[in-house]
Each structure stands twice: as C-alpha cells, then as structure tokens.
Design a protein around this motif. Structure first.
Motif, PDB file in Angstrom:
ATOM      1  N   GLY A 158       0.822  -1.202   0.000  1.00 33.34           N
ATOM      2  CA  GLY A 158       0.000   0.000   0.000  1.00 33.34           C
ATOM      3  C   GLY A 158       0.856   1.253   0.000  1.00 33.34           C
ATOM      4  O   GLY A 158       0.465   2.285  -0.531  1.00 33.34           O
ATOM      5  N   SER A 159       2.033   1.160   0.591  1.00 29.81           N
ATOM      6  CA  SER A 159       2.921   2.324   0.726  1.00 29.81           C
ATOM      7  C   SER A 159       3.431   2.815  -0.620  1.00 29.81           C
ATOM      8  O   SER A 159       3.367   2.115  -1.624  1.00 29.81           O
ATOM      9  N   ARG A 160       3.955   4.051  -0.623  1.00 26.10           N
ATOM     10  CA  ARG A 160       4.598   4.624  -1.802  1.00 26.10           C
ATOM     11  C   ARG A 160       6.108   4.410  -1.726  1.00 26.10           C
ATOM     12  O   ARG A 160       6.677   4.251  -0.643  1.00 26.10           O
ATOM     13  N   SER A 166      17.141   5.036   2.391  1.00 23.02           N
ATOM     14  CA  SER A 166      17.915   5.713   3.429  1.00 23.02           C
ATOM     15  C   SER A 166      17.259   7.046   3.807  1.00 23.02           C
ATOM     16  O   SER A 166      16.903   7.837   2.936  1.00 23.02           O
ATOM     17  N   GLY A 167      17.068   7.293   5.099  1.00 22.35           N
ATOM     18  CA  GLY A 167      16.487   8.544   5.571  1.00 22.35           C
ATOM     19  C   GLY A 167      14.980   8.624   5.430  1.00 22.35           C
ATOM     20  O   GLY A 167      14.382   9.648   5.761  1.00 22.35           O
ATOM     21  N   SER A 168      14.365   7.567   4.951  1.00 14.95           N
ATOM     22  CA  SER A 168      12.915   7.578   4.725  1.00 14.95           C
ATOM     23  C   SER A 168      12.155   7.176   5.989  1.00 14.95           C
ATOM     24  O   SER A 168      12.754   6.814   7.004  1.00 14.95           O
ATOM     25  N   LEU A 169      10.830   7.213   5.884  1.00 14.53           N
ATOM     26  CA  LEU A 169       9.974   6.890   7.033  1.00 14.53           C
ATOM     27  C   LEU A 169      10.216   5.476   7.555  1.00 14.53           C
ATOM     28  O   LEU A 169      10.404   5.263   8.756  1.00 14.53           O
ATOM     29  N   HIS A 170      10.200   4.497   6.658  1.00 15.46           N
ATOM     30  CA  HIS A 170      10.278   3.100   7.106  1.00 15.46           C
ATOM     31  C   HIS A 170      11.680   2.506   6.961  1.00 15.46           C
ATOM     32  O   HIS A 170      11.905   1.366   7.358  1.00 15.46           O
ATOM     33  N   GLY A 171      12.623   3.250   6.386  1.00 14.49           N
ATOM     34  CA  GLY A 171      13.958   2.696   6.160  1.00 14.49           C
ATOM     35  C   GLY A 171      13.985   1.825   4.909  1.00 14.49           C
ATOM     36  O   GLY A 171      13.023   1.772   4.139  1.00 14.49           O
ATOM     37  N   ASP A 172      15.090   1.137   4.711  1.00 21.75           N
ATOM     38  CA  ASP A 172      15.257   0.354   3.499  1.00 21.75           C
ATOM     39  C   ASP A 172      14.249  -0.799   3.439  1.00 21.75           C
ATOM     40  O   ASP A 172      13.893  -1.379   4.475  1.00 21.75           O
ATOM     41  N   LEU A 173      13.783  -1.110   2.229  1.00 18.50           N
ATOM     42  CA  LEU A 173      12.802  -2.192   2.080  1.00 18.50           C
ATOM     43  C   LEU A 173      13.495  -3.551   1.963  1.00 18.50           C
ATOM     44  O   LEU A 173      13.361  -4.405   2.835  1.00 18.50           O
TER      45      LEU A 173
ATOM     46  N   ARG B 179      13.320  -6.144  12.454  1.00 17.91           N
ATOM     47  CA  ARG B 179      12.764  -4.802  12.290  1.00 17.91           C
ATOM     48  C   ARG B 179      11.319  -4.828  11.776  1.00 17.91           C
ATOM     49  O   ARG B 179      10.487  -4.004  12.168  1.00 17.91           O
ATOM     50  N   HIS B 180      11.035  -5.773  10.876  1.00 14.94           N
ATOM     51  CA  HIS B 180       9.676  -5.832  10.329  1.00 14.94           C
ATOM     52  C   HIS B 180       8.645  -6.046  11.430  1.00 14.94           C
ATOM     53  O   HIS B 180       7.503  -5.618  11.299  1.00 14.94           O
ATOM     54  N   PHE B 181       9.015  -6.743  12.503  1.00 16.39           N
ATOM     55  CA  PHE B 181       8.059  -7.031  13.569  1.00 16.39           C
ATOM     56  C   PHE B 181       8.107  -5.955  14.655  1.00 16.39           C
ATOM     57  O   PHE B 181       7.078  -5.367  15.000  1.00 16.39           O
ATOM     58  N   LEU B 182       9.297  -5.675  15.160  1.00 18.68           N
ATOM     59  CA  LEU B 182       9.404  -4.746  16.293  1.00 18.68           C
ATOM     60  C   LEU B 182       9.005  -3.326  15.873  1.00 18.68           C
ATOM     61  O   LEU B 182       8.280  -2.642  16.584  1.00 18.68           O
ATOM     62  N   GLN B 183       9.503  -2.886  14.707  1.00 18.73           N
ATOM     63  CA  GLN B 183       9.112  -1.561  14.205  1.00 18.73           C
ATOM     64  C   GLN B 183       7.881  -1.636  13.319  1.00 18.73           C
ATOM     65  O   GLN B 183       6.925  -0.876  13.485  1.00 18.73           O
ATOM     66  N   PRO B 233      10.545   5.786  14.076  1.00 15.44           N
ATOM     67  CA  PRO B 233      10.503   6.984  13.238  1.00 15.44           C
ATOM     68  C   PRO B 233       9.635   8.059  13.890  1.00 15.44           C
ATOM     69  O   PRO B 233       8.620   7.737  14.512  1.00 15.44           O
ATOM     70  N   LYS B 234      10.056   9.322  13.737  1.00 17.68           N
ATOM     71  CA  LYS B 234       9.299  10.434  14.338  1.00 17.68           C
ATOM     72  C   LYS B 234       8.516  11.151  13.234  1.00 17.68           C
ATOM     73  O   LYS B 234       9.100  11.718  12.314  1.00 17.68           O
TER      74      LYS B 234
END
Lengths: 249, 249
Positions: A158-160, A166-173, B179-183, B233-234
């Motif tokens: 669902g995400s964009r 790097s530096g993004s909301l969720h980090g690296d995919l 990370r997929h689970f904790l975050q 993430p903030k």
C-alpha cells in the motif's frame, strides 16, 4: 536454445510458482498469471503451489511428525530431520519439499502484510524449509541446500516508494524491512535471490497505472536471466563458529 | 502503590500475554509462565491468548468479513474498517481486538522461526491489527491506535549472540532481521516497544544455562518499567506525504 546463466535448454528449466493471495481478481494474482504465461512462452515447465487454493496449513506443530524421534520433548528442527530421513513427515509437507527440489526457479507472489509475507506463506516456509535438506550446520547461505536454484519475489504494497530507502519513514525495504525473508529465509537456504519486483501503492492506483505496473513486471520476468542477485553474507569471511575473520590481505 | 511511568495503581494495570508455542515443556512456554507469575505478583491483571491452545486461525481471508462493503472486489484493509464499524468481523478477530484494547501491556513469547515470528503469530497480527482502530492515514508510529500501550517481546533462537550485530554473519537482530516485527508491526501501531529479551542457542544449552536464562528473564520482567524503549521513526520529521522534511535548525 540456451539461456544466459544455465547450460540446459530452456525447455528443461522448471519453475515453481508459490502464490499467496485469496482473490482471483487481485493485482497479485494478475502477477502470478503473468509470470506463468511469460515463463511457459519462454519454454519453462511450470509447477504451482497456490497456497489459499490448496488450503495450505501454515501451522508448524507436533502433528507434522508421524513417528517422533523423541516422543517426550519436541525440538522442531530435530524432528524435521528425523521425519525427512524416515519418510514420516506429514504428506502436505513432503509433497511441497518435492516440488521445491524439482524446481530451478521459485517465484513468490504475495501482498506485503506488515512489512513481511502473509501468514500462509510464512507457514509454508516454517513447515517446508526443513532442517536437513534445506540447511544445517555450515550448510547455509552460499552452501545452503538450495544453492544453484534461484528465487524471484514479486509483491504489492500500500505504501509509496518514497517511504522506503535511506532517511525515509520506514527505512530500506529489501535490506531492512524484508531482510528477514529475502536474506533470512531465501538466501539462508542458498537460493540466489534475484532483485525483487515491488509494486507500490497498489490499492490506490487507477487502471492505467495498474496496467503499467503489470507491463513492468512482464519485462522483469522476461529479463530474469539478467537481473542482479542480492548480496548475501559470505561464509569464507567467518570462522568455524561463525565469528567474523579478520579481512584477508 | 504506583509504578514508575504510570499513574495508576499496579492493581489496575492489565497485561495480555500472546503466546506462540505448541509445547507445555518448551523454554518459550516457561518464559510465558514466568511472565504470568511475575506480573501477577506485581499486581497486574493478566489476560491470555495462547495461540496454539486456542487453535487460532492465522489466515486472513474473505471469510473474516460477515457483510462486505464491496462484494465484487476485496481490498482487505477497506473491509477491515467496514467490518469493525458495522460489528461484522469474524468473532475470533473481534474478541482478540477487545483483549488488545483492554490491555496496557502486550507480552509476546515465541520462538524465532526464520528470523521472524511463527506463522500462527504472524497471522494474529495480520487478522487482529486491523485498519481503523490500529492505524490509518497519519495514525501510525507515535500516533498509532495503540499509542500509550507497551509491548514486551521475549523469544528464543537457535543461533548464538555473536552471529548478530554489526559485521556479524546475520547483521543486526532487533533493527535488522526483526525490524519488520518490532518496528513494522508493533511500533507502527503506536506501541512503546520495550527492549526485548533474547534467549540465544536455546535448543543446545544445558539445564544450568536454561535456568540462568530464565533467571535473567525474570529480572527483565521485574524491571520492565525501567527498560529502554526502542527508537521509532518520528512523524514530525516527515511531511504530509511522509517525505522527509529538512532537519530543523
């Protein structure tokens, strides 16, 4: 006819499509259908594990072991090895193991749920990727039981796209959120994990964007022999206990 | 009696234990039993979701929705919202949602399978953490639906501690593989994720080492009000589309 990184004629190459979506009209199912068609047209033989359609049971449990090595205390990995050696694993596991072992290429199509695979696919890994034939001791990563085979993942989110990296909301995919699957499951058993196909924002895009995504996926599958392989840990950089060795001169 | 980071008396604090192991004599079940005892002794009320014992169904499917908003085309997240608003979600989902919403603290006890949670626990997340009450739009991470509640994870691995961390074989555990689970699941819905308890090499340790691990886990639970919270993430660092904002002066 021979293809780039394989000596055999295309006609002898075998793919297994592992699919995890319940809906025939979903985008993910359209990707599976498209992969099937593209591969067949390129001469592959195609086997399938459509997990929802099969009603695949994803729960690893004592019921998986027909004749326990240790009836008192259950250690899953030890019973998996014993069950495989004695041919007493549950038949829904052993038949999937045979399909995996017969394949040169595994294609996984699924929606990303919670930055991971849906439970039905997680359970397919939990139950089918058994200790012994798939991994064990130092037989992991490049030395894993599936070394020489390849894996291609295609998933929807669902995400964009800008929410990852790097530096993004969720980090690296691929190397962050999905590392547990791409490296920790597929790479761990020795598969060459091809660059995955990521379809962002799928529930919200219009029909034209959907067609464009499917066209890009078709090209991805058609070019699978030229796709980059994701880097994995190199066993030669670790000692017998898997502690890191000093870098070579 | 009041505890460190909460105004209410301990007697009014409610924990939900979410447990994912089939075996009563397993190390993971021993951790669950110990968490139950420690929390009760500290005055918590304790509810439980023992997923194997409940026979919890981990497969998100159309059967979860009693009255579809869109009977032709299924988008899981949209139907979750509709099902919640109309009270037509499958009862095994709605009863778990009530237990989560009633809890101040979620305790997850599970064996790490494939650097992730077992399928039965993945499916509990897939089906119970629904769009709407748990997350939606900008209601994620610190603004998620479970903000103000805490999560404590305790898990076993076959691997040794030195196989994780920077430069190690598998890379970081909490911020890499898990990370997929904790975050991506717990932090995403707003939970304060406490530093997890990791029990390494469990299938291979002797009885003394097992007791030592359980003693350390007891101390971990007893000190939960002083455990660090994992960074998430903030949202204030991202714009309305979740693109990163330039750093503030």
């Amino acid at each position: 006819v021979t293809l780039a990184n394989d000596d055999r004629p295309a006609a002898e190459r075998r793919a297994l499509l592992v699919h995890a979506h319940s809906e025939p009209d979903s985008f993910v199912t359209a990707m599976r259908d498209l992969a099937r068609r593209e591969l067949r047209e390129a001469g592959w033989s195609v086997a399938e594990s459509d997990l929802y359609a099969m009603g695949f049971n994803p729960i690893l449990s004592p019921a998986d072991f027909g004749a326990r090595k240790n009836p008192e205390h259950l250690v899953y990995a030890l019973e998996q090895r014993h069950g495989f050696e004695t041919g007493t694993l549950a038949t829904d596991i052993s038949s999937e193991i045979e399909k995996v072992m017969a394949a040169d290429l595994l294609v996984f199509t699924f929606p990303v749920f919670w930055f991971s695979v849906p439970a039905i696919l997680k359970g397919w890994i939990d139950r089918v990727f058994i200790s012994g034939p798939f991994y064990g001791g130092r037989r992991i990563y490049g030395s894993g039981g599936l070394a020489g085979k390849r894996a291609l993942c295609a998933f929807s989110l669902g995400s964009r796209a800008h929410m990852f990296g790097s530096g993004s909301l969720h980090g690296d995919l691929e190397f962050g959120m999905l590392r547990h699957f791409l490296q920790g499951a597929l790479g761990y058993v020795g598969l060459d994990v091809l660059e995955p196909f990521t379809a962002y924002h799928v529930p919200y895009v219009d029909e034209a964007a959907r067609r464009d995504l499917l066209d890009r996926f078709r090209a991805h599958v058609a070019g699978l022999d030229t796709l980059p392989v994701l880097p994995m840990p190199k066993l030669e950089q670790f000692d017998a206990t898997f502690a890191p060795l000093p870098p070579a001169e």
